[in-house]
Design an enzyme around this catalytic site. Structure first.
Site, mmCIF file in Angstrom:
data_model
loop_
_atom_site.group_PDB
_atom_site.id
_atom_site.type_symbol
_atom_site.label_atom_id
_atom_site.label_comp_id
_atom_site.label_asym_id
_atom_site.label_seq_id
_atom_site.Cartn_x
_atom_site.Cartn_y
_atom_site.Cartn_z
ATOM 1 C CB SER A 152 -4.408 1.443 3.741
ATOM 2 O OG SER A 152 -3.507 1.055 2.727
ATOM 3 C CB SER B 81 -0.949 0.012 1.201
ATOM 4 O OG SER B 81 -2.046 -0.840 0.979
ATOM 5 C CE LYS C 97 -4.518 1.884 -0.752
ATOM 6 N NZ LYS C 97 -4.036 0.586 -0.312
#
Length: 332
Positions: A114, A59, A62
């Site tokens: 997230s 993640s 991101k």
């Protein structure tokens, strides 16, 4: 009795002196696969290990998604939710197909908790499809100066065969450090990654909130973000930034058994190095997407302005003067 005492002593010797765990101490956890420590202000790389290796980022990718969607979705528009976004697995904020969500809410949910569904919705709104967003992220990665041939397929960092877009991403720790520095200089994103809680009103009218997954904001002095990540394939990944005494350090960790210990170790080492003693042999340039785009636009405008009406008048005047003077000479 003596035999039992002797036997007990022998067993004790085996258990407490012959056992590797007691003789050598508890083994330390394995090191992460790769890491890098960068002084955000100077760009100096202070420490690195296998930092050019392309690995699944989970993640923390991101952060790159946030840079691209912020650059492309100006004015914080409402973002439509597709069936694809709504079906994403946890972590998620449970968006529903057909809903309209504020850009700011989805951006905060993606970076703090997230939320995978928020990441996909933002990517689709920015580029029309995940396929096109992968192309757009790759193009903007070049503008940021990412140099280890990153693969950007999945805006959420998913990398499994069931949920990911084309198998997910591959990014180096060094390239993620470049992304992190760009986020820290972005006036819209920098305040978000250091936010511990964000409250919002969902389309159904309920007041909800998301909590930042980054525990270093609560435990590390001077922490200012940035992002945690985990998948079975990637293990723990982490980008951490902290500011002390006017200096900002960025640590990136890939493939760690735990996200925080190595990052804390790296940040501590960075702050322990006096600014004047930093090595300067390996220094990163700082690029930001907005600045790059503005420079391109400004260059285009400058080239057009150079041929102004006044300039055209001067050119035409000079040309007429030359023509008339040539004619006058030919009639003599």
């Amino acid at each position: 009795m003596r035999r039992y005492v002797a036997l007990s002593l022998a067993i004790a010797c085996v258990l407490f002196t012959g056992s590797p765990a007691f003789a050598q101490g508890t083994p330390s956890p394995p090191d992460p696969h790769s890491w890098i420590l960068v002084d955000h202000d100077t760009g100096a790389v202070l420490e690195a290990h296998d930092d050019h290796a392309r690995l699944p980022p989970a993640s923390i990718t991101k952060l790159m998604t946030a840079l691209v969607v912020t650059d492309r979705l100006h004015g914080n528009p409402m973002v439509p939710i597709s069936a694809n976004a709504a079906r994403m697995p946890a972590m998620k904020i449970d968006v529903k197909q057909g809903e309209q969500w504020p850009f700011e809410t989805l951006l905060n949910a993606m970076l703090l908790s997230s939320a995978n569904d928020a990441a996909v919705a933002l990517a689709e709104a920015a580029s029309g499809s995940l396929t096109q967003f992968a192309i757009d992220r790759s193009n903007e990665a070049m503008q940021l100066g990412l140099a280890d041939s990153p693969v950007f397929n999945d805006p959420a960092g998913l990398d499994d065969s069931e949920w990911s877009n084309n198998g997910g991403d591959l990014v180096s720790a060094r390239d993620m450090a470049i992304v992190a520095r760009a986020v820290l200089t972005n006036p819209e994103l920098a305040p978000i990654v250091m936010r511990q809680r964000y409250e919002f009103v969902a389309p159904d009218g309920r007041t909800r909130h998301v909590i930042n997954h980054n525990k270093m904001l609560e435990t590390y002095s001077g922490a200012i973000g940035m992002k945690t990540g985990y998948t079975t394939k990637a293990k723990n990944t982490f980008v951490g930034a902290a500011k002390r005494d006017g200096r900002t350090m960025v640590a990136v960790v890939f493939g760690a058994p735990s996200p925080y210990p190595k990052a804390v170790e790296l940040l501590d080492r960075g702050f322990a190095i006096p600014a004047a003693a930093e090595p300067r042999g390996d220094t990163m340039q700082l690029h930001t997407l907005g600045a790059v785009h503005n420079e391109v636009v400004a260059a285009g405008k400058t080239s057009h302005r150079s041929v102004s009406p006044f300039a055209w008048a001067v050119v035409i005047g000079v040309a007429m003067f030359v023509i008339l003077r040539t004619r006058s000479r030919s009639t003599r």
